[in-house]
Design an enzyme around this catalytic site. Sequence first.
Site, PDB file in Angstrom:
ATOM      1  N   HIS A 129       0.803  -1.236   0.000  1.00  0.00           N
ATOM      2  CA  HIS A 129       0.000   0.000   0.000  1.00  0.00           C
ATOM      3  C   HIS A 129       0.832   1.282   0.000  1.00  0.00           C
ATOM      4  CE1 HIS A 129      -3.729  -2.124   0.404  1.00  0.00           C
ATOM      5  NE2 HIS A 129      -3.434  -2.612   1.595  1.00  0.00           N
TER       6      HIS A 129
ATOM      7  N   GLY B 255      -1.962   2.072   5.060  1.00  0.00           N
ATOM      8  CA  GLY B 255      -2.403   0.699   5.276  1.00  0.00           C
ATOM      9  C   GLY B 255      -1.382  -0.202   5.950  1.00  0.00           C
TER      10      GLY B 255
ATOM     11  N   ASP C 106      -3.630 -10.729  -1.874  1.00  0.00           N
ATOM     12  CA  ASP C 106      -4.114 -10.091  -0.642  1.00  0.00           C
ATOM     13  C   ASP C 106      -5.582  -9.714  -0.811  1.00  0.00           C
ATOM     14  OD1 ASP C 106      -4.456  -7.772   1.363  1.00  0.00           O
ATOM     15  OD2 ASP C 106      -2.394  -8.367   1.759  1.00  0.00           O
TER      16      ASP C 106
END
Length: 369
Positions: free
Chosen positions: A132, A140, A167
């Site tokens: 992120h 994140g 993810d």
Amino acid sequence: MKKVVYITDENIHNEMLKLSAIGNRSAVVDELVKSYELLQFCKIISPKRCTLEDLLSFHSADYVECLKRYNDEDDIEEVTDELQEFGLAYDCPMIEKVYDFATSIVGTTLAAVDAILAGAAIAINWHGGWHHAQRDKAAGFCYVNDIVIGIHRLRTRFQKVLYLDLDVHHGDGVEDAFSFSKYVMTVSFHQHEPGHFPGTGAVSSIGIGPGKGYTVNAPYSRDIIGDMFVPYFQNISSAVYNAFRPDVCIVQCGADVIVGDHLGGTNLIPEDCLKCVQQVLSWNTPTIFLGGGGYNVINTAKYWTQLTALILQKTISRDIPDNAFFPDFGPDFTLDIYRRNVKDGNTKDNLFRNEAFIEDNLKLYLASM
């Protein structure tokens, strides 16, 4: 057997303890892998911290300077405007010796990259995968984007890099970094619905300019089960592989995609994701496997241990061996993770429409590659 390297050491266990969201996850994972006697089939590499130049290959000088400046600050009680600007607040609060932490994380993935560049077939780094982080800010739980930095180094040797993200959250930081590139193809499978972080990753996001068509997003809705997810992954990843023909792959295996993760929302069990990874292994392409999300520590350890066994082509017992964290695997002390009795929020028609859209774009934009 193919040469497989495994990245770990005590220092990275200590560094990862700074992340309150995952606690002692790194140590628990490595201990379970070790207890199954899997490490004897790997070359174990102890990573070094990356350099300032490594960080600057992606992150902005201002952001890196901020990390360095706060590295020796002991008590940071106030969230300043500067910290908020660089994303160092809320989900990514300032942590002790943050620059040392950042360079350690990136160092693990660069160790995996260097192993591939030196001729290894597969490199495993369950401590990396922080997808992120953006060029100039944390996000994140991700303070630096080790994946982007690792891909930059891979590109010194390999022309075409395929990034696959399993993810439960969209791999926005990696996608943003390479959205203009036709040499790095980013493919993200993720839950996508209102209120689910980071809110990006619609199927219609396909890259920009010369990179148009080289970004693939395969979103799905809450509570997806394996019977829906596995063929969805297999069909799309096969189409991508056949169209792009990568020289090397990076697979982010965030364990928050497994049922029971409080920041997840799927109904998948490890066996589902193992089928997906088995397909990637069948390509016989140099591959780096990374961690990422995974906030149910015990389920994460179970999942990544089974992935390690699959990569090594070893069969392991369902019963958890004795290890330093054995009591935490109760009450059943097995690798089993069970699905919830809930309705899948996806339909075959919706997933098929996404597949068709993606395959059409591959034909349109990658035909001349």
